[in-house]
Scaffold this motif. Structure first.
Motif, PDB file in Angstrom:
ATOM      1  N   ALA A  98       0.160   7.614  -5.911  1.00 39.95           N
ATOM      2  CA  ALA A  98      -1.291   7.799  -6.022  1.00 39.95           C
ATOM      3  C   ALA A  98      -1.642   9.279  -6.154  1.00 39.95           C
ATOM      4  CB  ALA A  98      -1.988   7.205  -4.810  1.00 39.95           C
ATOM      5  N   GLU A  99      -2.693   9.556  -6.920  1.00 43.64           N
ATOM      6  CA  GLU A  99      -3.118  10.924  -7.171  1.00 43.64           C
ATOM      7  C   GLU A  99      -4.554  11.138  -6.692  1.00 43.64           C
ATOM      8  OE1 GLU A  99      -2.762  11.684 -11.354  1.00 43.64           O
ATOM      9  OE2 GLU A  99      -0.841  10.620 -11.454  1.00 43.64           O
ATOM     10  N   THR A 132      -5.568  -0.300  -8.679  1.00 43.50           N
ATOM     11  CA  THR A 132      -4.878  -0.153  -9.948  1.00 43.50           C
ATOM     12  C   THR A 132      -5.549   0.928 -10.792  1.00 43.50           C
ATOM     13  OG1 THR A 132      -4.203  -1.323 -11.958  1.00 43.50           O
ATOM     14  CG2 THR A 132      -6.265  -2.019 -10.959  1.00 43.50           C
ATOM     15  N   THR A 133      -4.814   1.433 -11.774  1.00 44.15           N
ATOM     16  CA  THR A 133      -5.382   2.404 -12.708  1.00 44.15           C
ATOM     17  C   THR A 133      -5.894   1.715 -13.972  1.00 44.15           C
ATOM     18  OG1 THR A 133      -3.192   2.788 -13.648  1.00 44.15           O
ATOM     19  CG2 THR A 133      -3.922   4.300 -11.907  1.00 44.15           C
ATOM     20  N   ARG A 157      -6.144  13.502   1.399  1.00 45.58           N
ATOM     21  CA  ARG A 157      -4.932  12.750   1.723  1.00 45.58           C
ATOM     22  C   ARG A 157      -4.611  12.910   3.203  1.00 45.58           C
ATOM     23  NH1 ARG A 157      -0.598  10.825  -1.266  1.00 45.58           N
ATOM     24  NH2 ARG A 157      -1.438  11.740  -3.170  1.00 45.58           N
ATOM     25  N   SER A 210      -7.982   4.322   1.652  1.00 44.81           N
ATOM     26  CA  SER A 210      -7.301   3.496   0.658  1.00 44.81           C
ATOM     27  C   SER A 210      -6.718   2.221   1.257  1.00 44.81           C
ATOM     28  CB  SER A 210      -6.198   4.304  -0.030  1.00 44.81           C
ATOM     29  OG  SER A 210      -5.249   4.773   0.899  1.00 44.81           O
ATOM     30  N   HIS A 241       0.835  -1.203   0.000  1.00 46.30           N
ATOM     31  CA  HIS A 241       0.000   0.000   0.000  1.00 46.30           C
ATOM     32  C   HIS A 241       0.869   1.251   0.000  1.00 46.30           C
ATOM     33  CE1 HIS A 241      -2.239   3.281   1.997  1.00 46.30           C
ATOM     34  NE2 HIS A 241      -3.206   2.896   1.156  1.00 46.30           N
ATOM     35  N   TRP A 254       2.232   1.815  -3.379  1.00 41.97           N
ATOM     36  CA  TRP A 254       1.191   2.360  -4.247  1.00 41.97           C
ATOM     37  C   TRP A 254       0.917   3.818  -3.909  1.00 41.97           C
ATOM     38  CZ3 TRP A 254      -3.517   4.252  -2.526  1.00 41.97           C
ATOM     39  CH2 TRP A 254      -4.411   4.613  -3.533  1.00 41.97           C
ATOM     40  N   LEU A 255       0.867   4.139  -2.604  1.00 37.68           N
ATOM     41  CA  LEU A 255       0.519   5.477  -2.129  1.00 37.68           C
ATOM     42  C   LEU A 255       1.509   6.532  -2.617  1.00 37.68           C
ATOM     43  CD1 LEU A 255      -1.441   7.091  -0.318  1.00 37.68           C
ATOM     44  CD2 LEU A 255       0.098   6.607   1.591  1.00 37.68           C
ATOM     45  N   ARG A 308      -8.177  10.926  -9.139  1.00 40.47           N
ATOM     46  CA  ARG A 308      -8.041   9.902 -10.182  1.00 40.47           C
ATOM     47  C   ARG A 308      -8.849   8.674  -9.786  1.00 40.47           C
ATOM     48  NH1 ARG A 308      -2.605   7.937 -13.198  1.00 40.47           N
ATOM     49  NH2 ARG A 308      -3.661   6.532 -14.605  1.00 40.47           N
ATOM     50  N   TYR A 310      -9.518   4.772  -9.368  1.00 42.84           N
ATOM     51  CA  TYR A 310      -8.778   3.529  -9.154  1.00 42.84           C
ATOM     52  C   TYR A 310      -9.776   2.371  -9.090  1.00 42.84           C
ATOM     53  CZ  TYR A 310      -4.729   6.379  -8.139  1.00 42.84           C
ATOM     54  OH  TYR A 310      -3.689   7.279  -8.243  1.00 42.84           O
TER      55      TYR A 310
END
Length: 131
Positions: free
Chosen positions: A36-37, A96-97, A72, A85, A29, A32-33, A40, A42
């Motif tokens: 991350a945006e 995932t994108t 955030r 998240s 995580h 990934w973080l 967006r 996911y």
């Protein structure tokens, strides 16, 4: 926006001792973080689209396992409804994108028949129409 109390509780749980599996999940995580945006979309790895009944005559395309983050914290992102998240990452296995395939518009059977043929479906005319 997520309130400060929720973020504080999450920071406390992040500091609690973890199992080896949870440590690995948090490592993934955190990895990934870093990229991350906010704003967006996911998807979970098992995400899929599905046509559902709408409120009118038109069907509505819904997606299972999708999230957009708008806030955030120190160690996670939050959706407008307050889902975080890390919890979604744990529940879905990843984020995932990669968008899942979007199905084409559904077709529906359209039946024409005389009411006198109600008990005789073999006389009905069935066509498929696309909404």
């Amino acid at each position: 926006m997520v309130d400060a109390l929720t973020k504080w509780v999450h920071s406390l749980t992040a500091a609690a001792p973890k199992s080896a599996g949870m440590k690995e999940l948090m490592r993934l995580h955190d990895q990934w973080l870093a990229g991350a945006e906010l704003g967006r979309r996911y998807w979970g790895p098992d995400a899929y689209y599905q046509w559902q009944e709408g409120t009118g005559t038109e069907p509505v395309l819904g997606c299972h396992q999708t999230a957009i983050f708008n806030d955030r914290g120190r160690d996670r992102l939050y959706t407008p409804s307050g889902a975080d998240s890390l919890a979604l990452f744990h529940q879905w296995g990843a984020l995932t994108t990669t968008q899942p395939p979007v199905p084409g518009r559904p077709t529906m059977p359209y039946i024409t028949a005389d009411l006198a043929d109600w008990d005789h479906p073999e006389r009905w005319t069935i066509k498929e129409i696309t909404r």
